[in-house]
Design a protein around this motif. Structure first.
Motif, PDB file in Angstrom:
ATOM      1  N   ASP A  23       0.554  -1.352  -0.227  1.00  0.00           N
ATOM      2  CA  ASP A  23       0.024   0.226  -0.198  1.00  0.00           C
ATOM      3  C   ASP A  23       0.340   0.990  -0.213  1.00  0.00           C
ATOM      4  OD1 ASP A  23       0.739   0.574   2.422  1.00  0.00           O
ATOM      5  OD2 ASP A  23      -1.335  -0.175   3.187  1.00  0.00           O
ATOM      6  N   ALA A  24       0.255   2.130  -0.282  1.00  0.00           N
ATOM      7  CA  ALA A  24       0.994   3.999   0.191  1.00  0.00           C
ATOM      8  C   ALA A  24       1.701   4.062   1.270  1.00  0.00           C
ATOM      9  CB  ALA A  24      -0.424   4.458  -0.329  1.00  0.00           C
ATOM     10  N   SER A  25       1.614   4.104   2.210  1.00  0.00           N
ATOM     11  CA  SER A  25       2.046   3.706   3.143  1.00  0.00           C
ATOM     12  C   SER A  25       3.369   3.617   3.284  1.00  0.00           C
ATOM     13  CB  SER A  25       1.710   3.535   4.205  1.00  0.00           C
ATOM     14  OG  SER A  25       1.846   1.756   4.590  1.00  0.00           O
ATOM     15  N   PHE A  26       4.110   2.533   2.589  1.00  0.00           N
ATOM     16  CA  PHE A  26       4.981   1.627   1.877  1.00  0.00           C
ATOM     17  C   PHE A  26       5.929   1.733   0.843  1.00  0.00           C
ATOM     18  CE2 PHE A  26       3.656  -1.031   5.729  1.00  0.00           C
ATOM     19  CZ  PHE A  26       5.061  -1.500   6.242  1.00  0.00           C
ATOM     20  N   THR A  27       5.566   2.797   0.232  1.00  0.00           N
ATOM     21  CA  THR A  27       5.968   3.715  -1.625  1.00  0.00           C
ATOM     22  C   THR A  27       7.446   4.086  -1.726  1.00  0.00           C
ATOM     23  OG1 THR A  27       4.023   4.410  -1.545  1.00  0.00           O
ATOM     24  CG2 THR A  27       5.888   5.909  -2.459  1.00  0.00           C
ATOM     25  N   ALA A  28       8.093   4.753   0.366  1.00  0.00           N
ATOM     26  CA  ALA A  28       9.285   5.274   0.353  1.00  0.00           C
ATOM     27  C   ALA A  28       9.976   3.896   0.803  1.00  0.00           C
ATOM     28  CB  ALA A  28       9.040   6.727   1.666  1.00  0.00           C
ATOM     29  N   TRP A  29       9.693   3.531   1.327  1.00  0.00           N
ATOM     30  CA  TRP A  29      10.224   2.194   1.788  1.00  0.00           C
ATOM     31  C   TRP A  29      10.389   1.209   0.421  1.00  0.00           C
ATOM     32  CZ3 TRP A  29      13.237   0.942   5.001  1.00  0.00           C
ATOM     33  CH2 TRP A  29      13.358   2.119   6.480  1.00  0.00           C
ATOM     34  N   ARG A  30       9.704   1.028  -0.229  1.00  0.00           N
ATOM     35  CA  ARG A  30       9.515   0.302  -1.797  1.00  0.00           C
ATOM     36  C   ARG A  30      10.861   0.953  -2.670  1.00  0.00           C
ATOM     37  NH1 ARG A  30       4.246  -0.382  -1.392  1.00  0.00           N
ATOM     38  NH2 ARG A  30       3.498   1.781  -2.385  1.00  0.00           N
ATOM     39  N   ALA A  31      10.989   2.198  -2.516  1.00  0.00           N
ATOM     40  CA  ALA A  31      11.409   2.917  -3.740  1.00  0.00           C
ATOM     41  C   ALA A  31      12.859   3.064  -2.774  1.00  0.00           C
ATOM     42  CB  ALA A  31      10.974   4.022  -3.768  1.00  0.00           C
ATOM     43  N   LEU A  32      13.450   2.588  -1.871  1.00  0.00           N
ATOM     44  CA  LEU A  32      14.799   2.652  -1.421  1.00  0.00           C
ATOM     45  C   LEU A  32      15.024   1.227  -1.390  1.00  0.00           C
ATOM     46  CD1 LEU A  32      14.481   4.835   1.732  1.00  0.00           C
ATOM     47  CD2 LEU A  32      15.996   5.895   0.326  1.00  0.00           C
ATOM     48  N   MET A  33      13.783   0.178  -1.273  1.00  0.00           N
ATOM     49  CA  MET A  33      14.667  -0.954  -1.489  1.00  0.00           C
ATOM     50  C   MET A  33      14.790  -1.364  -2.780  1.00  0.00           C
ATOM     51  SD  MET A  33      14.960  -2.358   1.888  1.00  0.00           S
ATOM     52  CE  MET A  33      15.431  -1.208   2.022  1.00  0.00           C
ATOM     53  N   ALA A  34      14.151  -1.136  -3.765  1.00  0.00           N
ATOM     54  CA  ALA A  34      14.496  -0.940  -4.948  1.00  0.00           C
ATOM     55  C   ALA A  34      15.591  -0.609  -5.653  1.00  0.00           C
ATOM     56  CB  ALA A  34      13.495  -0.669  -6.213  1.00  0.00           C
ATOM     57  N   ALA A  35      15.899   0.356  -4.975  1.00  0.00           N
ATOM     58  CA  ALA A  35      17.873   1.156  -5.340  1.00  0.00           C
ATOM     59  C   ALA A  35      18.145   0.625  -4.493  1.00  0.00           C
ATOM     60  CB  ALA A  35      17.171   3.137  -4.605  1.00  0.00           C
ATOM     61  N   PHE A  36      18.564   0.293  -3.469  1.00  0.00           N
ATOM     62  CA  PHE A  36      19.226  -0.607  -2.895  1.00  0.00           C
ATOM     63  C   PHE A  36      19.878  -1.749  -3.662  1.00  0.00           C
ATOM     64  CE2 PHE A  36      20.858  -3.976   0.341  1.00  0.00           C
ATOM     65  CZ  PHE A  36      21.527  -3.390   0.485  1.00  0.00           C
ATOM     66  N   TYR A  37      19.008  -1.973  -3.709  1.00  0.00           N
ATOM     67  CA  TYR A  37      19.450  -3.541  -4.450  1.00  0.00           C
ATOM     68  C   TYR A  37      19.213  -3.633  -6.382  1.00  0.00           C
ATOM     69  CZ  TYR A  37      18.032  -6.800  -1.003  1.00  0.00           C
ATOM     70  OH  TYR A  37      18.748  -8.153   0.145  1.00  0.00           O
ATOM     71  N   GLY A  38      19.750  -1.833  -6.763  1.00  0.00           N
ATOM     72  CA  GLY A  38      19.590  -1.576  -8.008  1.00  0.00           C
ATOM     73  C   GLY A  38      19.505  -1.631  -8.920  1.00  0.00           C
ATOM     74  N   LEU A  39      17.807  -2.598  -8.661  1.00  0.00           N
ATOM     75  CA  LEU A  39      16.987  -1.858  -9.371  1.00  0.00           C
ATOM     76  C   LEU A  39      16.910  -1.339 -10.305  1.00  0.00           C
ATOM     77  CD1 LEU A  39      13.875  -4.687  -7.544  1.00  0.00           C
ATOM     78  CD2 LEU A  39      16.212  -5.531  -9.331  1.00  0.00           C
ATOM     79  N   THR A  40      16.028  -1.458 -11.594  1.00  0.00           N
ATOM     80  CA  THR A  40      16.215  -0.418 -12.033  1.00  0.00           C
ATOM     81  C   THR A  40      14.207   0.580 -11.356  1.00  0.00           C
ATOM     82  OG1 THR A  40      16.227  -1.273 -14.600  1.00  0.00           O
ATOM     83  CG2 THR A  40      14.956   0.851 -14.209  1.00  0.00           C
ATOM     84  N   LEU A  41      14.252   2.191 -11.122  1.00  0.00           N
ATOM     85  CA  LEU A  41      13.261   2.756 -11.109  1.00  0.00           C
ATOM     86  C   LEU A  41      12.404   2.993 -11.837  1.00  0.00           C
ATOM     87  CD1 LEU A  41      15.257   4.566  -7.839  1.00  0.00           C
ATOM     88  CD2 LEU A  41      14.193   2.047  -7.807  1.00  0.00           C
ATOM     89  N   SER A  42      10.927   2.872 -11.322  1.00  0.00           N
ATOM     90  CA  SER A  42       9.758   3.326 -12.098  1.00  0.00           C
ATOM     91  C   SER A  42       9.916   4.883 -11.478  1.00  0.00           C
ATOM     92  CB  SER A  42       8.859   3.921 -11.208  1.00  0.00           C
ATOM     93  OG  SER A  42       8.381   4.353 -10.279  1.00  0.00           O
ATOM     94  N   GLU A  43       9.720   5.924 -12.597  1.00  0.00           N
ATOM     95  CA  GLU A  43      10.016   7.368 -12.706  1.00  0.00           C
ATOM     96  C   GLU A  43       9.331   7.571 -11.231  1.00  0.00           C
ATOM     97  OE1 GLU A  43       7.662  11.232 -14.696  1.00  0.00           O
ATOM     98  OE2 GLU A  43       8.350   9.350 -15.879  1.00  0.00           O
TER      99      GLU A  43
END
Length: 116
Positions: A23-43
């Protein structure tokens, strides 16, 4: 060969942890974790990452260390538990273990009250 489960997959797939982290309350965590693992980030993830870190660009590779200043009720314990399960269930450590050795992922609390 099966597709590897990414941290983003784990956080958003309803069959995995999507009910907890999707859900939306974990939007920031999802972005940080995706970046940490070197995944391509959505806009949207890239904008969130830039806002939180003040970096101009997203990382191209996974990081090996992450330091965060997160206040009370910021989701730290939930994400620590997620990472422990994710690392234990979706990563293969056989190339780092001696024959017969068993890998262990631990989440440690400072005292019994915190461990609850």
């Amino acid at each position: 060969m099966a597709k590897a489960v990414t941290i983003r997959d784990a956080m958003t797939d309803p069959a995995l942890f999507g009910d907890q982290f999707g859900d939306a309350s974990f939007t920031a965590w999802r972005a940080l974790m995706a970046a940490f693992y070197g995944l391509t980030l959505s806009e949207d993830e890239a904008k969130t990452f830039q806002t939180l870190t003040e970096r101009q660009s997203a990382p191209q590779d996974a990081f090996t260390e992450l330091w965060l200043a997160v206040g009370r009720r910021g989701g730290k314990s939930h994400v620590a538990a997620l990472l422990a399960v994710y690392l234990a269930a979706f990563h293969d450590y056989r190339d780092k273990l001696a024959p017969g050795e068993v890998a262990t992922v631990m989440v440690i609390a400072a005292d019994r009250k915190q461990a609850r």
